[in-house]
Scaffold this motif. Structure first.
Motif, PDB file in Angstrom:
ATOM      1  N   ALA A 132     -12.617   2.679  -3.128  1.00 23.91           N
ATOM      2  CA  ALA A 132     -11.977   1.358  -2.999  1.00 23.91           C
ATOM      3  C   ALA A 132     -10.464   1.514  -2.862  1.00 23.91           C
ATOM      4  CB  ALA A 132     -12.307   0.497  -4.208  1.00 23.91           C
ATOM      5  N   MET A 133      -9.920   2.445  -3.614  1.00 28.34           N
ATOM      6  CA  MET A 133      -8.478   2.691  -3.563  1.00 28.34           C
ATOM      7  C   MET A 133      -8.066   3.143  -2.160  1.00 28.34           C
ATOM      8  SD  MET A 133      -6.390   5.378  -5.898  1.00 28.34           S
ATOM      9  CE  MET A 133      -6.950   6.869  -5.109  1.00 28.34           C
ATOM     10  N   LEU A 134      -8.853   4.040  -1.592  1.00 25.54           N
ATOM     11  CA  LEU A 134      -8.534   4.513  -0.243  1.00 25.54           C
ATOM     12  C   LEU A 134      -8.629   3.365   0.761  1.00 25.54           C
ATOM     13  CD1 LEU A 134     -10.293   7.991  -0.256  1.00 25.54           C
ATOM     14  CD2 LEU A 134      -7.838   7.502  -0.382  1.00 25.54           C
ATOM     15  N   LEU A 135      -9.631   2.518   0.563  1.00 22.40           N
ATOM     16  CA  LEU A 135      -9.742   1.363   1.454  1.00 22.40           C
ATOM     17  C   LEU A 135      -8.465   0.530   1.406  1.00 22.40           C
ATOM     18  CD1 LEU A 135     -13.311  -0.166   1.005  1.00 22.40           C
ATOM     19  CD2 LEU A 135     -12.358   0.960   3.009  1.00 22.40           C
ATOM     20  N   CYS A 136      -7.982   0.313   0.195  1.00 21.44           N
ATOM     21  CA  CYS A 136      -6.772  -0.504   0.052  1.00 21.44           C
ATOM     22  C   CYS A 136      -5.578   0.177   0.706  1.00 21.44           C
ATOM     23  CB  CYS A 136      -6.480  -0.774  -1.417  1.00 21.44           C
ATOM     24  SG  CYS A 136      -7.728  -1.818  -2.167  1.00 21.44           S
ATOM     25  N   TRP A 137      -5.527   1.477   0.590  1.00 19.61           N
ATOM     26  CA  TRP A 137      -4.377   2.177   1.180  1.00 19.61           C
ATOM     27  C   TRP A 137      -4.461   2.204   2.699  1.00 19.61           C
ATOM     28  CZ3 TRP A 137      -4.117   6.534  -3.001  1.00 19.61           C
ATOM     29  CH2 TRP A 137      -3.207   6.155  -3.997  1.00 19.61           C
ATOM     30  N   ILE A 138      -5.670   2.445   3.187  1.00 15.66           N
ATOM     31  CA  ILE A 138      -5.792   2.618   4.634  1.00 15.66           C
ATOM     32  C   ILE A 138      -5.833   1.276   5.353  1.00 15.66           C
ATOM     33  CG2 ILE A 138      -7.290   3.501   6.460  1.00 15.66           C
ATOM     34  CD1 ILE A 138      -8.104   5.691   4.308  1.00 15.66           C
ATOM     35  N   LYS A 139      -6.646   0.361   4.835  1.00  8.23           N
ATOM     36  CA  LYS A 139      -6.785  -0.918   5.528  1.00  8.23           C
ATOM     37  C   LYS A 139      -5.780  -1.959   5.059  1.00  8.23           C
ATOM     38  CE  LYS A 139     -11.598  -0.651   6.896  1.00  8.23           C
ATOM     39  NZ  LYS A 139     -12.878  -1.353   6.857  1.00  8.23           N
TER      40      LYS A 139
ATOM     41  N   ILE B 264      -1.267   1.312  -5.934  1.00  7.45           N
ATOM     42  CA  ILE B 264      -2.215   0.645  -5.030  1.00  7.45           C
ATOM     43  C   ILE B 264      -1.737  -0.767  -4.725  1.00  7.45           C
ATOM     44  CG2 ILE B 264      -4.645   0.105  -4.618  1.00  7.45           C
ATOM     45  CD1 ILE B 264      -5.333   1.837  -7.015  1.00  7.45           C
ATOM     46  N   ASP B 265      -1.091  -1.347  -5.709  1.00  5.59           N
ATOM     47  CA  ASP B 265      -0.783  -2.773  -5.625  1.00  5.59           C
ATOM     48  C   ASP B 265       0.280  -3.132  -4.587  1.00  5.59           C
ATOM     49  OD1 ASP B 265      -0.903  -5.531  -6.912  1.00  5.59           O
ATOM     50  OD2 ASP B 265       1.221  -5.053  -7.041  1.00  5.59           O
ATOM     51  N   VAL B 266       1.204  -2.231  -4.312  1.00  3.61           N
ATOM     52  CA  VAL B 266       2.281  -2.636  -3.407  1.00  3.61           C
ATOM     53  C   VAL B 266       1.802  -2.591  -1.958  1.00  3.61           C
ATOM     54  CG1 VAL B 266       4.074  -1.897  -4.989  1.00  3.61           C
ATOM     55  CG2 VAL B 266       3.285  -0.349  -3.204  1.00  3.61           C
TER      56      VAL B 266
ATOM     57  N   SER C  94      18.221 -14.162   2.760  1.00  7.53           N
ATOM     58  CA  SER C  94      17.670 -13.301   3.806  1.00  7.53           C
ATOM     59  C   SER C  94      16.460 -12.547   3.285  1.00  7.53           C
ATOM     60  CB  SER C  94      18.732 -12.291   4.247  1.00  7.53           C
ATOM     61  OG  SER C  94      19.042 -11.435   3.168  1.00  7.53           O
ATOM     62  N   GLN C  95      15.710 -11.999   4.207  1.00  8.34           N
ATOM     63  CA  GLN C  95      14.595 -11.135   3.838  1.00  8.34           C
ATOM     64  C   GLN C  95      14.615  -9.975   4.825  1.00  8.34           C
ATOM     65  OE1 GLN C  95      12.478 -11.343   1.352  1.00  8.34           O
ATOM     66  NE2 GLN C  95      11.043  -9.750   1.941  1.00  8.34           N
ATOM     67  N   ILE C  96      14.750  -8.756   4.291  1.00  7.14           N
ATOM     68  CA  ILE C  96      14.807  -7.594   5.175  1.00  7.14           C
ATOM     69  C   ILE C  96      13.449  -6.897   5.134  1.00  7.14           C
ATOM     70  CG2 ILE C  96      16.067  -5.496   5.746  1.00  7.14           C
ATOM     71  CD1 ILE C  96      17.726  -8.102   5.835  1.00  7.14           C
ATOM     72  N   TYR C  97      12.755  -6.998   6.244  1.00  5.26           N
ATOM     73  CA  TYR C  97      11.361  -6.555   6.264  1.00  5.26           C
ATOM     74  C   TYR C  97      11.233  -5.052   6.060  1.00  5.26           C
ATOM     75  CZ  TYR C  97      11.759 -10.954   8.684  1.00  5.26           C
ATOM     76  OH  TYR C  97      12.101 -12.228   9.022  1.00  5.26           O
ATOM     77  N   THR C  98      12.194  -4.327   6.559  1.00 12.36           N
ATOM     78  CA  THR C  98      12.077  -2.877   6.463  1.00 12.36           C
ATOM     79  C   THR C  98      12.481  -2.374   5.080  1.00 12.36           C
ATOM     80  OG1 THR C  98      14.203  -2.866   7.559  1.00 12.36           O
ATOM     81  CG2 THR C  98      12.290  -2.275   8.880  1.00 12.36           C
ATOM     82  N   ARG C  99      13.080  -3.230   4.312  1.00 11.98           N
ATOM     83  CA  ARG C  99      13.423  -2.814   2.959  1.00 11.98           C
ATOM     84  C   ARG C  99      12.331  -3.194   1.972  1.00 11.98           C
ATOM     85  NH1 ARG C  99      17.977  -2.098  -0.150  1.00 11.98           N
ATOM     86  NH2 ARG C  99      18.719  -0.703   1.455  1.00 11.98           N
ATOM     87  N   CYS C 100      11.669  -4.295   2.267  1.00  9.39           N
ATOM     88  CA  CYS C 100      10.637  -4.799   1.359  1.00  9.39           C
ATOM     89  C   CYS C 100       9.491  -3.798   1.282  1.00  9.39           C
ATOM     90  CB  CYS C 100      10.118  -6.125   1.900  1.00  9.39           C
ATOM     91  SG  CYS C 100       8.685  -6.750   1.026  1.00  9.39           S
ATOM     92  N   PHE C 101       9.005  -3.554   0.069  1.00  9.35           N
ATOM     93  CA  PHE C 101       7.849  -2.664  -0.016  1.00  9.35           C
ATOM     94  C   PHE C 101       6.610  -3.392  -0.534  1.00  9.35           C
ATOM     95  CE2 PHE C 101       9.996  -2.109  -4.041  1.00  9.35           C
ATOM     96  CZ  PHE C 101       8.992  -1.996  -4.984  1.00  9.35           C
ATOM     97  N   GLY C 102       6.718  -4.686  -0.612  1.00  6.76           N
ATOM     98  CA  GLY C 102       5.495  -5.461  -0.825  1.00  6.76           C
ATOM     99  C   GLY C 102       5.058  -5.647  -2.257  1.00  6.76           C
ATOM    100  N   CYS C 103       6.003  -5.761  -3.214  1.00  5.03           N
ATOM    101  CA  CYS C 103       5.577  -5.946  -4.608  1.00  5.03           C
ATOM    102  C   CYS C 103       5.202  -7.391  -4.897  1.00  5.03           C
ATOM    103  CB  CYS C 103       6.641  -5.470  -5.581  1.00  5.03           C
ATOM    104  SG  CYS C 103       8.043  -6.600  -5.769  1.00  5.03           S
TER     105      CYS C 103
END
Lengths: 441, 277, 234, 713, 53
Positions: free
Chosen positions: A35-42, A111-113, B109-118
């Motif tokens: 599941a973790m790999l799925l999250c990372w890849i997809k 995994i979360d980010v 602003s929002q910088i897409y290339t800086r954001c890592f999605g937290c």
């Protein structure tokens, strides 16, 4: 077969039992890894998170394992800084549990980010005003400390200990452990707090927002406090489970009771403070924003008043009262009930502080949205549990985790083996701590 | 840089949306998507993962037939300033400095290339103005042709949101520099939604500038966190102290009331509202 | 700057570890004399230097030739308005960048002179109405917004301050493309250690920031007290 | 490290749009009949954005979502990329790519074959509502070929024209000076749902808000228009004419009408007065319409006392013609208020008349075919003043295979999807052996055609756009190619000219132009310079004639009671199909602003912003009142079966306070089976549940709904 | 983060935050260095080969 590796003076189950248990838990682990790999890849579209639930099951699991892993720092703090020496008999296990919890937390975060490869931005491009930055820094540092605390345990393995360098290193580490424990306590104090701060600073979310003391919202202190209070409950609970599965007494009662007592008083004080905080928040903070308790707890069946009551009373006042009374903590079933409730309580608190914040609408025309995790989320959340069990299995088998084990379980007694039960227990449970192989051979 | 640029052209770009004129047609939403290279999926009916920087909410007065009333409320990013300028709910929490508040324009602003999605910023925003790219953006073959070079297409796993079409400001500045002028005219920098709105319900401009339409309508009291002095103008969740730059206007009381949370009786008796004055 | 430091570590220390230590893991039981340790250390250092300064750049960058050799010096001498003769501002303030065939065609409808490149240009591109796929040394990632107008018109900067003396070149340099990021080595900087002597040696974010930080009035970000992110990013 | 970071920031699969010089080009949008000016932003030849043209007389910078999404149609996957010939069964979607030469020779051979057999009348053509040179060329082609069966898709404008002809004796289209009205009575017209020219109406609505004008929106559902009006007057659907005549009753009874207009410029008032006074008393009208008598009186008095009142009708977007009675009744209200040909009122507008081609020379075969007349009976004794009756054309083709056309040309229309009563269209198509589609998109009709000769899309072609969508000035727009044709398509005008040339003889002789552009330039000769520059020509000087000169009736006055008027006003309201015992509810289709429901289907951006209470995944929703839901025991979001006498569909329930009890409403524009994966298979096509009801006076489809029931099983 | 980084600002917040952080890191680092160093020293001294305590 592996007798040379097993600590002296104790008995372990046969190899096949050990491998069977590893295999079963390993299968769960593999499922989680998949599941973790799925999250990372997809990507995170594998989850049921959405734009309303940016934080969901994982962040709850993260906060929860860190909270229950708080037993490590607090026990360490009591043992090395306050000087409660009895606790040396449980500190190893507390450290191991803490290590598992923290490594799990880091894994879940990875995994979360959304862009795992950019994870390091949080360090490199840190915004120090963000509570999450503080979390990341302190969490990683404290994880380092836990590694340092765990290393001497590994080094005490019979074979490794034979290497003079490792022996010396282990010895020296023990000597300086107080220093590390103190630093760890300092770091842990901050990151447990900043996890609370993560919620408390969100002034756009009245459910989460708490007024400030210095730069920290109340939740900062509440989180540290609750981790210290409830963390030992988890240590005790896992110890109890381990004892049940191994059918051995591993830690003496006085140690258990001491930790239980401290935990009880901590919970009591925490619940009082939490009660004050809740009423201040409900009556002053929220009202200044035009909201009442009803807006938070009265508009959705799931996030209803029952949750507040369970968190504060059933899982707060009740365990506190049991543990502070001598009768309560000395009666095994009461004590176990109390520590279980405590663990549930702190997990519930973290759940509320992550998910209810997301669920509660702020704009008047917005909606209350519920969320159900996808199997990938569930699997990746169980993954660290499986990993933890495996680590406990291996560590327990090969490392002298419980200093009192040999004394409490002299090995010349030749008791019959009940393998069937052991295997049953093994197959019957999937996610909770199972360590059937620990049954005496 | 050779020459120190001492032109303090501090602005606070903002919007006033006349909810009585807004018809809910959605032109602002589509204009925004088409201006800003917003992607689309085969199924966008799950509104919880559908990226719409500009989102039109449908409000009802809660009364039953035939006294039901409806109002549409377009919601771009509110570009909060917070209690002290720049303390926006999202900017202050971003751990990687991927979102920022400009003291020059007041734009978040929002910088897409800086954001890592937290996604911390999404949690912090009470307006749901921030959107996560749950999927890689995919355009049907050939459709990449219409993508605008002024806005970078985003990748999976990061957060995006309305920028008040900041690239249009930049492009307008290009011309200002070329012509050696000091400042932009009001109509030189307008967002795509403002421009497209067929009802003319959206006004955009500098809230600091008394000559700009937005200032004239909203009459923001900059001494008090930009609170509107026009009694028909309100802001969303004013009481949180987000200090937004998007103002709304309506003649209808229930609409104005829907803009914020009130305890019973508070809206009717504004003097009693704690913290709002 | 910090990125540079980090790079140094990457390039010099790590290979040293790899090359020097890992084949011979230090073992407590091994008997070593001080001399051999020193020799070992020196050899390791030398190896890592070679790897870091010679082999690594070769691995990191692929070399590409421009489709046509372009003689800037010759063109500059032919036109009246220096760089702006070909690299001009459009009416809307945007910058035209590298000229299209449309601009070249006036002079290059027929083959001028003897140059082989000239012949290729006219026959392969002008005649066939194909644009030349120039490799742009200064091409920045898509997330970068760069306003030539702000720098040239607003801040009165010279082209050379960022682009160096390309106007005096007689031949097109080899274009070195970073295999990881896909961008030109001009962005990252010629010097593999990250040192730069001239303002045009490197075009990374820190280089932009350095200059922006010096100018007054560039403190619009509440996060960094420097220029706000949107000034350079889109 | 930096490299790694840049690498992790620039995924190869994330497109990087190429930069370049930006240019803007003006054109006119032809995606709906509204005639908005558009300005297309281009980067090095790529069109990247469509915006409304600033200062344009129709839309002044504003633009609707369909216009904005035009680039998704241009570059999108729904387009037909080259001429296609069917190889599987109809509707299977199996096609063979053919060349244009093959396509043209095949179609012209087929047409020659039919004609040679003496069946030239068996060629039919269906076009959209447009009245420019493209449909002109097609009409001309049929004429010289020898067929009268050219059918334009009717809209509400057909009825307005009919009304103006009957009451004012003029051949004119209707204009509405809404911007200057101070009270608007809208009988279900979706002022902001896209009635007439959508963007112009948005702007007009904003003007009404600014001016504080009273707007009464009379319809059974709280549409967006109703929501934005000052007054929402829920009414039993289909009784709008009764209400209008009831209002007339009060206005006349109280003597509030414009005495000057009625006495000096009108004729037949007494008869009209008698009609309304006897048959439309407030009690009767209230009973029928469900509007309280007090409300009726209030509306009547306010309307009559307003300085510049205006009554309009034509449901929703006005794409369906509706009943003539209703249009007449509403127009009478305007007449009573004197709001005819004056500021803020209804204006008679000259129909576009710039197409002045030479009369073609026809041969005997053609004359023979033309004598056979029209399949739909328009212009016959039964419907003398109707011109195109698509509903009757389709019904006739469906009914009798021998009468059905042998070849059908379809351009700018998608009857297979848009016609109410889709089953009838299917039957008709089964009876037509050869169907030629000129569609740019793979729509339902194209999908069920035998050969497709794809037209350029609007951004690739020249086309004149005479705007007849209710503007108050005569306007002609020009659609210009903004980008080069992206695919192997051809302008429909060129295709027709080529087919004609391939057929030789008189047919070729009628099409002497080299190509369409030459034809267009010649046709627009006096306006060409203006149009090719600004893409818009407005007759600013136009003012409708004063009452003493305007009317061309026998009496030279406004006719309250001409023969056909009397017949229409005395007719009963068209009733919905189905019995009330079995079908306890009434289904009404409605036009939603975020759903394109004409020839062009929703582009992805539009579908993206459709609410999740209208469409969720593949399911479409119906709207019902909570009271109805309670009675039927259904819950929000529940799946139910909706049946009508014509068909049934699985839908989900959206409980909505803003709808009259016992009414079920479904938006038009969903339930496509063709187009792309962004649109096809989502929701229900309400036309599959509807039927048609023939208006006795005009012959048009006057249906406004159908009886229906809900079952939960 | 180091003061060389783009995001660095010379203000109290950064100094206190990073001060605390580097302080903790230093203790950990020095502590570990001492332990390892001492272990190496002890080993060279020949201590602890089979010296169980």
């Amino acid at each position: 077969m592996d007798a040379a590796l097993i600590p002296k003076g104790v008995k372990r189950c046969p190899m096949w039992q050990f491998l069977l248990a590893l295999g079963v838990v390993g299968a769960v682990l593999a499922w989680g890894v998949y599941a973790m790999l799925l999250c990372w890849i997809k990507g995170l579209n594998q989850t049921n998170m959405n734009d309303y639930y940016g934080f969901a099951l994982w962040i709850w699991a993260d906060l929860a394992v860190i909270a229950v892993g708080g037993g490590a720092f607090f026990t360490g703090f009591l043992r090395y800084v306050i000087g409660k020496n009895e606790l040396k008999n449980i500190i190893n296990y507390a450290v191991l549990i803490g290590f598992i919890c923290y490594s799990s937390a880091l894994l879940i975060l990875a995994i979360d980010v959304g862009q795992p490869l950019r994870n390091w931005f949080i360090f490199w491009h840190a915004n120090i005003h963000s509570m999450l930055t503080e979390v990341a820094f302190c969490l990683s540092c404290y994880f380092g400390v836990l590694c340092i605390e765990y290393i001497p345990l590994i080094l005490e393995n019979r074979q490794i200990d034979k290497v003079p360098f490792f022996h010396n290193l282990s010895h020296n580490l023990h000597e300086t452990m107080a220093l590390f424990a103190a630093t760890g306590a300092f770091l842990s104090f901050f990151h447990q707090g900043s996890l609370g701060g993560v919620a408390g600073v969100m002034f756009g979310r009245p459910f989460a927002f708490r007024e400030h003391i210095l730069v920290w919202p109340y939740t900062f202190f509440l989180f540290t406090w609750s981790a210290a209070a409830y963390g030992p409950c988890f240590t005790l609970l896992v110890t109890w489970i381990t004892e049940k599965i191994t059918r051995k007494k591993l830690v003496k009662d006085n140690v258990i009771e001491l930790l239980a007592k401290i935990s009880g008083w901590m919970i009591l004080s925490y619940i009082i403070v939490k009660g004050i905080d809740t009423s201040y928040w409900a009556n002053i903070t929220a009202k200044s924003m035009g909201l009442s308790l009803h807006d938070f707890y009265g508009r959705n069946w799931f996030y209803g008043y029952w949750m507040l009551f369970t968190e504060l009373v059933i899982c707060g006042v009740v365990p506190a009262v049991i543990l502070i009374t001598s009768h309560g903590r000395k009666t095994a079933w009461l004590r176990v009930t109390a520590i279980t409730l405590g663990v549930v309580g702190v997990c519930l608190n973290r759940w509320v502080m992550v998910l209810q914040i997301m669920a509660t609408p702020v704009m008047t025309f917005d909606k209350f949205v519920l969320y159900y995790p996808s199997w990938q989320e569930v699997a990746t959340t169980i993954l660290p549990v499986a990993y933890g069990i495996i680590l406990i299995l291996i560590s327990y088998r090969y490392l002298p985790i419980f200093p009192q084990e040999a004394e409490l379980n002299p090995i010349d007694t030749n008791e019959p083996v009940s393998r069937e039960t052991a295997i049953d227990a093994d197959a019957g449970t999937d996610s909770t701590d199972t360590a059937a192989d620990m049954a005496p051979a | 840089m050779k020459q120190a640029q001492k032109e303090h052209t501090t602005k606070r770009y903002g919007m006033v949306i006349d909810l009585d004129k807004c018809t809910g047609c959605g032109s602002c939403m589509v204009a925004c998507m088409s201006e800003n290279n917003v992607p689309f999926k085969t199924d966008e009916s799950n509104k919880l993962d559908s990226i719409t920087w500009m989102q039109v909410y449908k409000l009802t007065n809660g009364k039953s037939y035939p006294n039901t009333e409806i109002c549409y409320l377009p919601r771009p990013c509110q570009h909060c300033a917070g209690k002290h300028e720049g303390h926006s709910p999202c900017v202050s929490v971003c751990p990687a400095t991927a979102t920022d508040y400009s003291k020059e324009t007041g734009i978040v602003s929002q910088i897409y290339t800086r954001c890592f999605g937290c996604r911390y910023c999404m949690g912090a925003c009470p307006y749901h103005a921030r959107y996560f790219n749950w999927w890689d953006p995919v355009w049907p073959e050939g459709m990449e042709k219409y993508l605008s070079p002024d806005v970078s297409p985003r990748m999976r796993g990061i957060v995006e949101k309305c920028s008040f079409c900041f690239h249009r400001y930049q492009l307008a500045r290009n011309k200002v520099y070329l012509e050696g002028r000091k400042d932009l005219d009001e109509d030189e920098y307008q967002t795509a939604c403002t421009q497209a709105c067929p009802a003319g319900a959206i006004k955009f401009g500098d809230l600091y500038n008394p000559e700009h339409e937005v200032h004239r309508i909203a009459q923001p009291d900059m001494q008090h966190g930009g609170r509107p002095q026009n009694p028909h103008v309100f802001r969303l969740l004013e009481r949180l102290g987000t200090n937004t730059k998007v103002y709304y206007m309506s003649e209808r009381r229930w609409v104005r009331k829907a803009g914020d949370n009130y305890l019973p009786g508070e809206f009717e008796n504004p003097g009693a509202v704690a913290g709002s004055h | 700057m910090s990125a540079v430091d980090d790079k140094v570590t990457d390039l010099t220390q790590n290979p040293a570890d790899d090359a020097g230590e890992s084949p011979h893991p230090p073992s407590e039981s091994e008997e070593t004399t001080g001399g051999s340790i020193l020799l070992f250390f020196i050899l390791g250092l030398a190896a890592s230097m070679v790897i870091g300064w010679v082999i690594f750049p070769k691995l990191l960058y692929s070399e590409k030739k421009q489709p046509i050799n372009f003689n800037h010096a010759l063109h500059v001498s032919e036109v009246d308005d220096e760089c702006e003769s070909c690299h001009f501002f459009r009416e809307d303030g945007s910058f035209s960048g590298i000229p299209k065939n449309e601009q070249c065609i006036d002079c290059h409808e027929e083959v001028n002179g003897e140059s082989e490149d000239e012949a290729i240009f006219v026959e392969e591109y002008i005649a066939k109405d194909r644009e030349v796929p120039w490799l742009v040394y200064s091409r920045q990632p898509d997330c970068v917004f760069f306003s030539h107008s702000a720098h040239v018109n607003g801040a009165d900067m010279e082209c050379a301050e960022c682009h160096g003396h390309i106007g005096e070149s007689e031949k097109s340099r080899v274009y070195e493309e970073n295999r990881i990021s896909g961008y030109s080595r001009d962005i990252w900087g010629k010097n593999i250690a990250g040192f730069k002597r001239n303002s045009w040696d490197r075009m990374k974010m820190d280089d932009c920031a350095e200059c922006h930080a010096e100018a007054d009035g560039h403190d619009s970000s509440v996060q960094t007290q420097k220029d706000a992110c949107f000034v350079c990013h889109k | 490290m930096d490299d790694a970071s840049i690498w992790s920031q620039n995924w190869a699969w994330t497109p990087v749009p190429a930069d370049g010089a930006v240019t803007y080009e003006n054109s006119t949008c032809t995606l709906c009949p509204g005639g908005c000016g558009i300005t297309v932003r281009k980067v090095e030849g790529r069109a990247v954005k469509i915006e409304g043209t600033k200062g344009h007389p129709v839309n002044d910078g504003g633009i609707c979502i369909l216009g904005l999404s035009g680039l998704q149609l241009l570059y999108g996957p729904t387009r037909v990329a080259s001429p296609l010939k069917r190889i599987g069964e109809r509707g299977d979607g199996k096609w063979q790519k053919i060349t244009w030469d093959q396509a043209i020779s095949e179609v012209s051979a087929k047409l020659a074959e039919v004609r040679a057999a003496g069946n030239s009348h068996a060629l039919g053509a269906i076009t959209g509502p447009d009245r420019g040179t493209v449909s002109g060329l097609l009409e001309r082609f049929l004429l010289v070929y020898g067929s009268a069966n050219f059918v334009r898709t009717p809209t509400m404008m057909d009825n307005f024209e009919h009304v103006l002809y009957l009451t004012q004796g003029v051949e004119a289209t209707a204009g509405f000076d809404i911007e200057n009205a101070d009270l608007v009575l809208s009988f279900g017209s979706g002022i902001i749902e896209g009635w007439g020219s959508p963007v112009r109406m948005f702007k007009a609505n904003a003007r009404l808000v600014e001016n504080g004008a009273d707007v009464f929106q009379i319809e059974s559902r709280l549409s967006n228009t109703a929501a934005k009006s000052k007054h929402w007057v829920p009414i039993n659907p289909g009784t709008e004419a009764d209400l209008a005549l009831g209002l007339a009753h009060i206005i006349i009874g109280k003597g509030l009408f414009d005495y000057n207009f009625v006495s000096t410029h009108a004729h037949g008032f007494e008869a009209f007065k008698q009609l309304v006074q006897t048959r439309y008393t407030p009690a009767v009208v209230s009973e029928k319409t469900g509007v309280a008598p007090g409300k009726i009186e209030e509306m009547a008095v306010k309307f009559a006392r307003a300085a510049k009142p205006l009554a309009i009708c034509g449901r929703g977007k006005g794409s369906a013609p509706g009943g003539l009675k209703e249009f007449l009744a509403v127009h009478m209200l305007n007449a009573l208020a004197g709001s005819v040909n004056r500021q803020g009122g209804v204006l008679q507008m000259p129909p576009p008349d710039y197409i002045r081609w030479t009369e073609p020379v026809t041969d005997e075969l053609a004359a023979e075919g033309l004598r056979k007349g029209r399949l739909d009976g328009a212009g016959s004794d039964q419907f003398p003043s109707s011109r195109h009756l698509l509903n009757r054309f389709i019904a006739a083709a469906a009914e009798d295979a021998t009468a059905a056309p042998q070849v059908l040309l379809v351009a700018g229309a998608n009857p297979y999807y848009t016609f109410p009563g889709t089953q009838v269209v299917k039957k008709a198509f089964d009876n037509i052996p050869y169907i030629v589609s000129f569609s740019s998109y793979m729509d339902e009709t194209a999908m069920n055609a035998d050969i497709i000769l794809p037209n350029h899309v609007n951004l690739e072609r020249y086309e004149d756009v005479p705007v007849i969508a209710g503007l108050s000035k005569p306007v002609v727009g020009l659609s210009k190619p903004v980008v080069a044709p992206q695919l192997n398509t051809r302008h429909i005008g060129d295709t027709i000219i080529r087919i004609a040339k391939a057929m030789g003889g008189h047919i070729a002789g009628a099409f002497e132009w080299d190509d369409y552009q030459a034809c267009l330039e010649e046709t627009l000769s006096d306006k060409w310079d203006a149009l090719s520059g600004s893409c818009i020509w407005v007759d600013d000087a136009y003012a409708p004639p004063a009452p003493d000169q305007a009317f061309n009736t026998y009496s030279s006055k406004f006719e309250f009671n001409a023969g056909q008027t009397q017949k229409a006003l005395n007719a009963d309201n068209p009733l919905p199909e189905g019995n009330t015992a079995e079908y306890t509810l009434t289904l009404i289709p409605f036009d939603a602003m975020r759903l394109a429901n004409g020839y062009i289907g929703n582009p992805p951006f539009m579908t993206k912003i459709v609410a999740d209470t209208v469409m969720k995944r593949k399911d479409g929703f119906i709207e019902i009142n909570p009271v109805t839901a309670g009675k039927l025991g259904v819950k929000q979001g529940q799946r139910v079966t909706l049946s009508t006498p014509v068909g049934e569909a699985k839908v989900r329930v959206n409980i909505f306070e803003g709808i009259k009890p016992d009414i079920v409403a479904i938006p038009r524009g969903l339930g496509h089976t063709a187009y792309d994966e962004y649109l096809a298979g989502k929701g229900v096509n309400v036309n599959e549940l509807l039927g048609t009801v023939e208006d006795p006076a005009s012959g048009h489809d006057a249906a406004w709904g159908i009886r229906a029931k809900l079952t939960t099983a | 983060m180091l003061p060389f980084s783009f995001e660095w600002v010379w203000d109290m917040g950064h100094i206190v935050f990073h001060g605390g952080l580097w302080y903790a890191l230093n203790i950990i680092g020095l502590g570990m260095t001492w332990c390892i160093g001492k272990a190496i020293y002890d080993t060279i001294k020949g201590k602890g080969a089979h010296d169980h305590h």
